[in-house]
Design an enzyme around this catalytic site. Sequence first.
Site, short mmCIF file in Angstrom:
data_model
loop_
_atom_site.label_atom_id
_atom_site.label_comp_id
_atom_site.label_asym_id
_atom_site.label_seq_id
_atom_site.Cartn_x
_atom_site.Cartn_y
_atom_site.Cartn_z
CB SER A 1 40.13 33.01 40.32
OG SER A 1 40.90 31.84 40.16
CB SER B 1 38.96 29.24 41.10
OG SER B 1 39.09 30.46 41.81
CE LYS C 1 36.48 31.41 44.20
NZ LYS C 1 37.69 32.04 43.63
#
Lengths: 486, 477
Positions: free
Chosen positions: A175, A151, A76
Amino acid sequence: MPFSNLEELQQRMQSGESNAVAIARSYMMRIQEQNANINAFVHLDQDSVIAQAQASDEHRKQHGARLLEGLPIAIKDIFCTRGENTTCCSNILKGFVPAYDAEVIRRLREAGAVLLGKTNMDEFAMGSSNETSAFGPVKNPWDTDRIPGGSSGGSAAAVAAGFAPAALGTDTGGSIRQPASLCGLVGLKPTYGSISRRGIIAFASSLDQAGPMTRTVTDNARLMSVMAGQDAGDSTSMPVPHANTWLDACGKTDMKGLKIGRPKEYFIEGIDPEVRQRIEDALAQCEALGAEIVDISLPHTKHATAAYYVIAPSEASANLSRYDGVRYGHRTEDPANLDDLYSISRDEGFGEEVKRRILTGAFALSSGYYEAYYTKAQKVRTLIRQDFEKAFEQVDIIATPASPITAFKIGEKTNDPLTMYLADIFTIALNLAGLPGMSQPCGLANGLPVGLQWIAPAWQEGTIYNAASAYESATTWHTQTPEVKS
Amino acid sequence: MSWEVVIGLEVHAQVNTNTKAFCGCSTTFGATPNTQTCPVCLGMPGQLPVLNREVARKVALTGMAIEGNINALSKFDRKNYFYPDLPKGYQITQLFLPIVQKGLVHIQDKHGNEKSVRIHQIHIEEDAGKSMHENSEFVSHIDLNRSGIPLMEIVSEPDMYSADEAVAYLKSLHQLLKFLNTSNADMEKGQFRCDANVSVRRKGEPLGTRAEIKNINSFRFVKQAIEYETQRQIELIEDGGTVVQETRLWDSVKNESRSMRGKEEAHDYRYFPEPDLPPLKLSDEELAEIRASMPELPHQMHTRFVSDYGLSHYDAEVLSTSRDLAAYYEALVQAHPKDPKQAANWLANELLARLKEINTEIADSPVSASDLASLLARISDNTISGKIAKDVLDDMLKSGDAVDAIIERKGLKQITDSSAIDDMIQGVMDANPAQLEQYRGGKDRLFGFFVGQVMKVTKGKANPKMVNQRLKEMLKG
């Protein structure tokens, strides 16, 4: 091959059938062909990936294999990676290249992993649909008209689409678990303090935790055992007990003697009936495996979202002050004065959702409102923690849906932030309480993945791995994959 | 009714650790800008603070020295504001639960009476960097070497009622920190900075509205700034105006303060608990260890000097002003234990005066305590007189030579041979028959004349005691 798990890839390398370079190349080829449809990756330095894979193959030859030897892991874009773009998918950090690795990244490298590029995410991890990214929305591989969750939407989509066998995410209010749920993956948010936050770009410091997103429970435990551990560079990290037992904990095939709590507050109106049915089915399966289902109550659950949307933005409003256009990141051209340098740079650099949360947080902390908002939210936080403590006097683990709904359409909720915030209604309480939670695939609803969330007491990740591996051994949901068109 | 000024002071003292408060960067003063920085003190993304425990220990020690309450558990908070030399956009400080609460600093008021100034709290915080605007009106430079330097902010209660008391408080605090070695407190390096809260009232009335004066960085400026502010407020009220709560900046060049911002423009710092740092815990063992490391404090040293060495309060006061001076004195007495009062005189009156002339601190004195002790030994054993010894001390400072070498080189050895002295006295008597006759006729005060004459002949080298004694006898005839 694209849907192989870490264990399978490792066997192929061990047997000499393949090697790290070949595996990395094949994933990169797939990414090249199909990423435009999914938008999972925002940065991929092919030369760097090949160089890492070569070094790994060399290491295997010279010294034998380490725990993650040659395994490609998507990262990420919130994790700082030395010498490679790290932007948090925000324009304010466009072009930012850190001179340091996050501690987790250092640990992955040390274990022989090959870092496979940076994945898309909601800007500064603020979002539940991956639509707030400065690099555009990510599409759910199960239905590209739909969001992958957020997210960590890019990480989830990357694994779901077969671009990577596993990925790293971070979880501040859900997330990791919510996108794992919406994309059909195993995603764990560990106990707060398990994994160093050093070098992970901060959103809300008291809630942020990194975690693995994988296809299987065993893969998850394998990554976790590398990622977890106290770091002197993060004062909130703690010694992690039992980390060396996690992989073994994944060998469970039954749930005999396990008491599973079923909190009534998580089976409410508003939950998609199909989703609810999948969770009830999963609980029946657990009973069949020998577990006892116990009805419990977590009475303060309904206040979790409100408390979260005070605490997280408050911390964020300070954490994001460093992006001021002075030392790095975006700076507006020719500001007339210092105030303009700040306000215009930040106005140009931050997206709408990030601005909304900075303003919310700054307001909650401002003089005259602090007691009414921040202090009160902290009190709610304590009550929520106590809810769980009481519940765990009765049960070993708690099972809930990870998300009340399956993946929704891109654009469906972007104009209604409050509805969007409800997407995390089942995941947020754990972050407030600091507890570990996992989402694991438990079937499809409306043709889309549904996630079963496991919640354990702090430092009891082993209990989650026990339960999740037993469930996994009795079901095939984790082997389902979407069809991705190029 | 007469006016009374009420003063509270906030002192920012740099804690003298080798590394910064929350990272491992060096705190050495005066390095090339931005060379003592790292991702943490530059506020780079994802970087986290880690408390330097030595900072906590030193601040706790300071708290113990002022009889404050040391919180075994204290907390850090964030103070939010934007400024280019504040890399994170917030300062880590302690607002809600500081490490030290309450305490007392002892001073003497203008009548010489002991009084205590109450301390409200001492908290740990980090310094910001430095902005430099001097070179261009379009460009500012930022040096982040100072970013993250540890500070202790010492906040007093409004317990001072004159500029002189405020200065006495600051001097006492300054001396204490240096004794404790918790701050170097070098004002020229900005290691001891002061903000003053000043208000006036008619005696007996409740506190007036205060103004905060910032940027007063020497004892002299503190006095000037407070006196200026007192006068300004009194005149304002007497002219029918009212004092407004504001922050004022002291201009030491123009000798005046000007308004920086009013109450309306006051920052809302949006303080909240620092989530990156757990509470600071000091265990009983650690606290005991810190307490055990407490050095002798100035007032204790003062008392001991009076009782052990028989010094006057004045001398004891002078010699306990700094740890270096006191250490010098104790080394001197140890090397020359015969007469501690004489040692105190020589140190306080002779050596210090000479060092002051050459702008030298006692720690850097070219004449060491053992050097000075050997000089005193030569006085005691009658090798030289006290008067000659002063010349020898001058020579020692200039040449760096040893006492005996100088006495030898200059031939200063005292004449103690009684027959030689008798001869010289006889010679003087012979040369001055008229005076001798007058003396013997009852003019006693001529005695001094004869002493002078003998000393003149011996160039001051004759042992004065022997000269006195023999003269008395021989003049009688």
